[in-house]
Design a protein around this motif. Structure first.
Motif, PDB file in Angstrom:
ATOM      1  N   GLU A 181       0.796  -1.227   0.000  1.00  0.00           N
ATOM      2  CA  GLU A 181       0.000   0.000   0.000  1.00  0.00           C
ATOM      3  C   GLU A 181       0.831   1.281   0.000  1.00  0.00           C
ATOM      4  O   GLU A 181       0.279   2.373   0.125  1.00  0.00           O
ATOM      5  CB  GLU A 181      -0.943  -0.003   1.201  1.00  0.00           C
ATOM      6  N   ALA A 182       2.156   1.177  -0.093  1.00  0.00           N
ATOM      7  CA  ALA A 182       2.966   2.395  -0.178  1.00  0.00           C
ATOM      8  C   ALA A 182       2.727   3.048  -1.540  1.00  0.00           C
ATOM      9  O   ALA A 182       2.365   2.374  -2.503  1.00  0.00           O
ATOM     10  CB  ALA A 182       4.438   2.052  -0.007  1.00  0.00           C
ATOM     11  N   VAL A 183       2.914   4.367  -1.591  1.00  0.00           N
ATOM     12  CA  VAL A 183       2.717   5.095  -2.846  1.00  0.00           C
ATOM     13  C   VAL A 183       4.010   5.832  -3.198  1.00  0.00           C
ATOM     14  O   VAL A 183       4.667   6.403  -2.320  1.00  0.00           O
ATOM     15  CB  VAL A 183       1.548   6.094  -2.721  1.00  0.00           C
ATOM     16  N   ILE A 184       4.367   5.783  -4.472  1.00  0.00           N
ATOM     17  CA  ILE A 184       5.602   6.422  -4.934  1.00  0.00           C
ATOM     18  C   ILE A 184       5.222   7.563  -5.881  1.00  0.00           C
ATOM     19  O   ILE A 184       4.364   7.394  -6.743  1.00  0.00           O
ATOM     20  CB  ILE A 184       6.476   5.408  -5.705  1.00  0.00           C
ATOM     21  N   TYR A 185       5.891   8.692  -5.706  1.00  0.00           N
ATOM     22  CA  TYR A 185       5.721   9.807  -6.647  1.00  0.00           C
ATOM     23  C   TYR A 185       7.073  10.053  -7.300  1.00  0.00           C
ATOM     24  O   TYR A 185       8.067  10.261  -6.601  1.00  0.00           O
ATOM     25  CB  TYR A 185       5.257  11.061  -5.908  1.00  0.00           C
ATOM     26  N   ALA A 197       3.561  -3.276  -9.916  1.00  0.00           N
ATOM     27  CA  ALA A 197       3.514  -1.810  -9.757  1.00  0.00           C
ATOM     28  C   ALA A 197       2.946  -1.217 -11.044  1.00  0.00           C
ATOM     29  O   ALA A 197       3.163  -1.748 -12.128  1.00  0.00           O
ATOM     30  CB  ALA A 197       4.912  -1.274  -9.503  1.00  0.00           C
ATOM     31  N   ARG A 198       2.188  -0.136 -10.900  1.00  0.00           N
ATOM     32  CA  ARG A 198       1.626   0.485 -12.106  1.00  0.00           C
ATOM     33  C   ARG A 198       1.517   1.995 -11.905  1.00  0.00           C
ATOM     34  O   ARG A 198       1.436   2.481 -10.771  1.00  0.00           O
ATOM     35  CB  ARG A 198       0.256  -0.105 -12.425  1.00  0.00           C
ATOM     36  N   PHE A 199       1.509   2.715 -13.023  1.00  0.00           N
ATOM     37  CA  PHE A 199       1.260   4.155 -12.954  1.00  0.00           C
ATOM     38  C   PHE A 199      -0.230   4.380 -12.759  1.00  0.00           C
ATOM     39  O   PHE A 199      -1.059   3.661 -13.331  1.00  0.00           O
ATOM     40  CB  PHE A 199       1.704   4.843 -14.251  1.00  0.00           C
ATOM     41  N   GLU A 200      -0.548   5.372 -11.950  1.00  0.00           N
ATOM     42  CA  GLU A 200      -1.951   5.707 -11.738  1.00  0.00           C
ATOM     43  C   GLU A 200      -2.086   7.218 -11.870  1.00  0.00           C
ATOM     44  O   GLU A 200      -1.119   7.951 -11.650  1.00  0.00           O
ATOM     45  CB  GLU A 200      -2.396   5.266 -10.335  1.00  0.00           C
ATOM     46  N   PRO A 201      -3.268   7.693 -12.192  1.00  0.00           N
ATOM     47  CA  PRO A 201      -3.440   9.138 -12.324  1.00  0.00           C
ATOM     48  C   PRO A 201      -3.213   9.859 -10.993  1.00  0.00           C
ATOM     49  O   PRO A 201      -3.536   9.321  -9.931  1.00  0.00           O
ATOM     50  CB  PRO A 201      -4.890   9.304 -12.777  1.00  0.00           C
ATOM     51  N   ASP A 206      -3.050  13.645  -4.117  1.00  0.00           N
ATOM     52  CA  ASP A 206      -1.661  13.275  -4.393  1.00  0.00           C
ATOM     53  C   ASP A 206      -0.799  14.528  -4.557  1.00  0.00           C
ATOM     54  O   ASP A 206       0.306  14.617  -4.025  1.00  0.00           O
ATOM     55  CB  ASP A 206      -1.571  12.444  -5.681  1.00  0.00           C
ATOM     56  N   ARG A 207      -1.305  15.496  -5.319  1.00  0.00           N
ATOM     57  CA  ARG A 207      -0.524  16.721  -5.553  1.00  0.00           C
ATOM     58  C   ARG A 207      -0.297  17.472  -4.238  1.00  0.00           C
ATOM     59  O   ARG A 207       0.790  17.987  -3.975  1.00  0.00           O
ATOM     60  CB  ARG A 207      -1.210  17.608  -6.604  1.00  0.00           C
ATOM     61  N   ALA A 208      -1.317  17.465  -3.392  1.00  0.00           N
ATOM     62  CA  ALA A 208      -1.169  18.147  -2.091  1.00  0.00           C
ATOM     63  C   ALA A 208      -0.114  17.430  -1.245  1.00  0.00           C
ATOM     64  O   ALA A 208       0.724  18.071  -0.588  1.00  0.00           O
ATOM     65  CB  ALA A 208      -2.516  18.165  -1.372  1.00  0.00           C
ATOM     66  N   THR A 209      -0.134  16.093  -1.290  1.00  0.00           N
ATOM     67  CA  THR A 209       0.854  15.304  -0.536  1.00  0.00           C
ATOM     68  C   THR A 209       2.263  15.642  -1.001  1.00  0.00           C
ATOM     69  O   THR A 209       3.172  15.886  -0.199  1.00  0.00           O
ATOM     70  CB  THR A 209       0.591  13.794  -0.770  1.00  0.00           C
ATOM     71  N   LYS A 227       4.582  11.760 -11.254  1.00  0.00           N
ATOM     72  CA  LYS A 227       3.663  10.665 -11.600  1.00  0.00           C
ATOM     73  C   LYS A 227       3.468   9.801 -10.354  1.00  0.00           C
ATOM     74  O   LYS A 227       4.358   9.696  -9.520  1.00  0.00           O
ATOM     75  CB  LYS A 227       4.265   9.789 -12.708  1.00  0.00           C
ATOM     76  N   ARG A 228       2.345   9.138 -10.273  1.00  0.00           N
ATOM     77  CA  ARG A 228       2.049   8.277  -9.125  1.00  0.00           C
ATOM     78  C   ARG A 228       2.246   6.804  -9.514  1.00  0.00           C
ATOM     79  O   ARG A 228       1.783   6.368 -10.571  1.00  0.00           O
ATOM     80  CB  ARG A 228       0.591   8.508  -8.700  1.00  0.00           C
ATOM     81  N   VAL A 229       2.944   6.070  -8.651  1.00  0.00           N
ATOM     82  CA  VAL A 229       3.109   4.620  -8.850  1.00  0.00           C
ATOM     83  C   VAL A 229       2.535   3.918  -7.623  1.00  0.00           C
ATOM     84  O   VAL A 229       2.868   4.275  -6.490  1.00  0.00           O
ATOM     85  CB  VAL A 229       4.601   4.242  -9.025  1.00  0.00           C
ATOM     86  N   ALA A 230       1.665   2.962  -7.848  1.00  0.00           N
ATOM     87  CA  ALA A 230       1.069   2.220  -6.727  1.00  0.00           C
ATOM     88  C   ALA A 230       0.853   0.770  -7.151  1.00  0.00           C
ATOM     89  O   ALA A 230       1.142   0.393  -8.293  1.00  0.00           O
ATOM     90  CB  ALA A 230      -0.245   2.868  -6.306  1.00  0.00           C
TER      91      ALA A 230
END
Ligand code: SF4
Lengths: 246, 444
Positions: A181-185, A197-201, A206-209, A227-230
């Motif tokens: 459940e970690a998220v990578i930007y 792992a996949r790119f997500e919108p 996310d932008r605020a984070t 970009k977001r990877v989750a």
């Protein structure tokens, strides 16, 4: 690659005040230093500790458990600030493998580059690396936040379970392999994503984070560039039709 | 009518055919609990030569035979002191319920020995109930945190496990309930497959530094154990000693698991008997016997097994499956109030029967031992479990001292390999113990 100048060799300001203490690892032993940080610093009302001549020693300032402000002037070896809790540790230099491993809370700031497994298995806190981080940065992450000013090596965020990772540069191979459940930007190029792992919108949240984490880390980028990877979560359950090589 | 000729193939017997057809139907390998079921050379293949004319026995019921065991004397300023050389092996909260962990802690405390956490972190129940608690540092690092490191009495760095050397942990979704998920930072119900490599170090040179870090964090107070699954034991024990371990734990292939691929359980690793010999050889080679303590595990059942392990050179043993059986694993009944109630239907529902069950991975343990199910776990009352386990540990210890006294030893740690002979050529070769009635050790 992060565009860093060679890390300046800073010298600690004289620690004359009662709340400050100075250690010189050319003279003082690591055991005395760590024992002081663990037990005596808080009892003696010391809140600021300056350490000079680390010269790549391992396990400097590991296992801290109070709100100390520790500055290490020079390069550190393995496991600097390992298992950190509550303290703020700044390395004015580069860090060896496993910096801030298993950090629980507090803040660890590497002004230079970090070697392998930076922030491995961190449960909380904020790890900032101004330069690049090597292989397996954020491996097994369990809730901490990691902000990398430069790029990260292969297998970063491998099996990362929770927490957030912001990469301002590029990522090498297999980013986020077997993510939970970690998220990578990530701002730069990703050579390849790992299994599941996949790119997500990017959402507004996310932008605020990303904006918050960059601000906390003193880095200046536009969150819109990330970009977001989750996790696609296809490895969460046994399934004969999913390619489960392991 | 012609009689049916039942000629079963040795290579493709009914079990093998069943395995192939199961694989063909499911596309997934079998996962199960407990340890290897195949017969391998083991402690049953050794016998004691007790005292006679050339040795003098101790009075079995009167003379004292010491069992005190101290672990971690090499570097730790606070070594672990046990009343008996029989410890409880690492088993996770997750595989076991919190109630079972509490039973283990209570029993161990009453007999003066240690318990060990597992791949799921430390629960308050087990810390509170265990006087001496060994805290495992595993590749997954689930729930691993500095407060528990400081709360522990020793740290055990787990490199591998006898049931699956080279493999990571596994806990199927039905056991990942909200509390387990929270402790492991995992989504609830996920089929958890954890890492087989530590995240922050990779080889023996790194391990030296990792051990030093843990020592720095604990201010050099606590013993650091290194646990390996038995494969290349001679080299692994040497590397663990070089890395700075106070105690080396060697887990043979008969060691248990809560959930592992059958192919792993039955085909990877070497028997405990062979592993123990190699571990002792390694310590002797380094002149480290007595400085670094050795714990052996993997299929230890009785006082005879413990006595043989000690005679071969172990300082202590760790028991896992024996503990589960003591708590009621594979028993026909479970205890509720003062009544023994039948669990037969629950075994049947899992497609098994008492005596054959290895279904810990399902989370549906018929006797409430390896489950997270809120109703099933009530089948084991912590007080009843603690009593049974205490009885078992006491019995094993009494058997151990009985044998030691018969061999003329005032201390169980004085048992020596000269007290042993082997029953089979295989055991003689693996354990480097002469075949009974001869002075022959194959290969030596
Ligand atoms: S009875 Fe329970 S503990 Fe024993 S093998 Fe079956 S499921 Fe596992």
């Amino acid at each position: 690659m992060a565009n860093l100048k060679p890390t300046p060799r800073t010298t600690p300001a004289p620690a004359a005040a009662a709340h400050a203490r100075q250690f010189d690892l050319a003279r003082d032993s690591l055991r005395d230093l760590n024992a002081f940080l663990h037990r005596r610093a808080a009892a003696e009302g010391v809140t600021l500790v300056q350490i000079s001549n680390p010269d790549g020693a391992h396990s400097i300032a590991c296992g801290l458990n109070s709100a100390l402000d520790v500055h290490i002037h020079g390069h550190v070896g393995y496991y600097a600030a390992g298992m950190n809790k509550s303290a703020s540790v700044t390395v004015h230099g580069n860090a060896g493998p496993g910096v801030a491993e298993n950090m629980m809370s507090g803040r660890v700031h590497i002004r230079g580059f970090a070697s392998t497994a930076a922030g491995a298995s961190a449960h909380g806190g904020l790890l900032i690396i101004d330069g690049d981080a090597s292989l397996r940065c954020g491996i097994s992450l369990k809730g901490g936040d990691i902000v990398v000013g430069g790029g990260v090596g292969s297998f970063s965020a491998f099996m990362a379970q929770a927490g957030r990772m912001v990469i301002c540069g590029d990522a090498e191979d297999a980013l986020g392999d077997s993510l939970y459940e970690a998220v990578i930007y990530v701002r730069g190029k990703v050579r390849s994503l790992g299994a599941d792992a996949r790119f997500e919108p990017m959402t507004d949240a996310d932008r605020a984070t990303v904006t918050d984490l960059l601000a906390l880390s003193g880095m200046d980028h536009d969150a819109a560039e990330f970009k977001r990877v989750a996790s696609a979560r296809s490895l969460y359950h046994w399934n004969a039709d999913t390619d489960q090589e392991y | 009518m012609t009689a049916i000729k039942k000629e079963e193939s040795a290579g493709f017997d009914r079990q093998t055919i069943d395995y192939i057809q199961r694989a063909a139907a499911s596309g997934l390998y079998e996962i199960r609990g407990l340890g290897a079921k195949r017969r391998v050379p083991n402690f049953d293949d050794l016998l004691f030569l007790a005292a006679s004319l050339s040795r003098y026995p101790l009075e079995g019921y009167r003379e004292r035979c010491a069992t005190k065991t101290v672990l971690g004397t090499r570097h730790a300023t606070r070594p672990v002191e046990l009343a008996i050389p029989i410890t409880i092996a690492g088993m996770s909260f997750g595989a076991l319920s919190a109630r079972v962990k509490e039973s283990l802690g209570r029993a161990a405390t009453e007999v003066g020995t240690s318990t060990t956490t597992g791949d799921g972190g430390m629960t308050p129940e087990e810390r509170d109930s265990s006087k001496i608690l060994v805290y495992q540092c595993l590749p997954s690092r689930y729930g691993f945190n500095p407060d528990d490191v400081r709360r522990a009495d020793a740290i055990e760095i787990v490199i591998g496990q006898g049931a699956k050397p080279g493999g990571g942990g596994m806990l199927l979704g039905q056991k990942v309930n909200p509390r387990v998920a929270r402790m492991r930072t995992l989504p609830q119900g996920v089929d958890q497959r954890s890492a087989s490599r530590h995240p922050d170090w990779t080889g023996p040179d790194d391990l030296v530094i990792k051990i030093k870090e843990l020592r720095e964090i604990t201010d050099w107070e606590k013993p650091i154990y290194v646990k390996v699954g038995a494969t290349r034991v001679f080299n692994d024990v040497k590397l663990a000693v070089h890395a700075g371990a106070d105690v080396v734990v060697v887990d043979g292939m008969q060691g248990g698991t809560a959930a592992t691929q059958t192919v792993f359980i039955e085909h990877v690793g070497i028997p405990t008997l062979a592993a123990l010999r190699q571990a002792v050889d390694a310590l002797e080679d380094l002149n480290m016997r007595g400085t670094v303590q050795l714990i052996i595990s993997g299929g230890i059942r009785s006082g005879a097994d413990v006595a043989k392990a000690l005679a071969m050179g172990a300082d202590a043993v760790a028991i896992g499956q024996g503990v589960l059986f003591a708590l009621g694993c594979n028993s026909d009944t479970y205890v509720e109030g003062n009544q023994h109630l039948s669990a037969a239907q629950d075994y049947a529902r899992l497609g098994t029967a008492p005596g054959y069950c290895h279904h810990c991975h399902t989370g549906q343990c018929p006797v409430g031992v390896t489950t997270q199910d809120p109703l099933l776990e009530l089948r084991l009352d912590p007080a009843v479990g603690a009593k049974r386990l205490k009885n078992y540990l006491k019995t094993v210890n009494m058997e151990l001292t009985t044998i030691a006294r018969a061999c003329g030893k005032q201390d169980v740690h004085h048992l020596e390999k000269e007290d042993l002979v082997a029953l089979t050529v295989e055991a003689a070769a693996m354990a480097a113990i002469p075949l009974a009635g001869t002075s022959w050790i194959p290969g030596r």
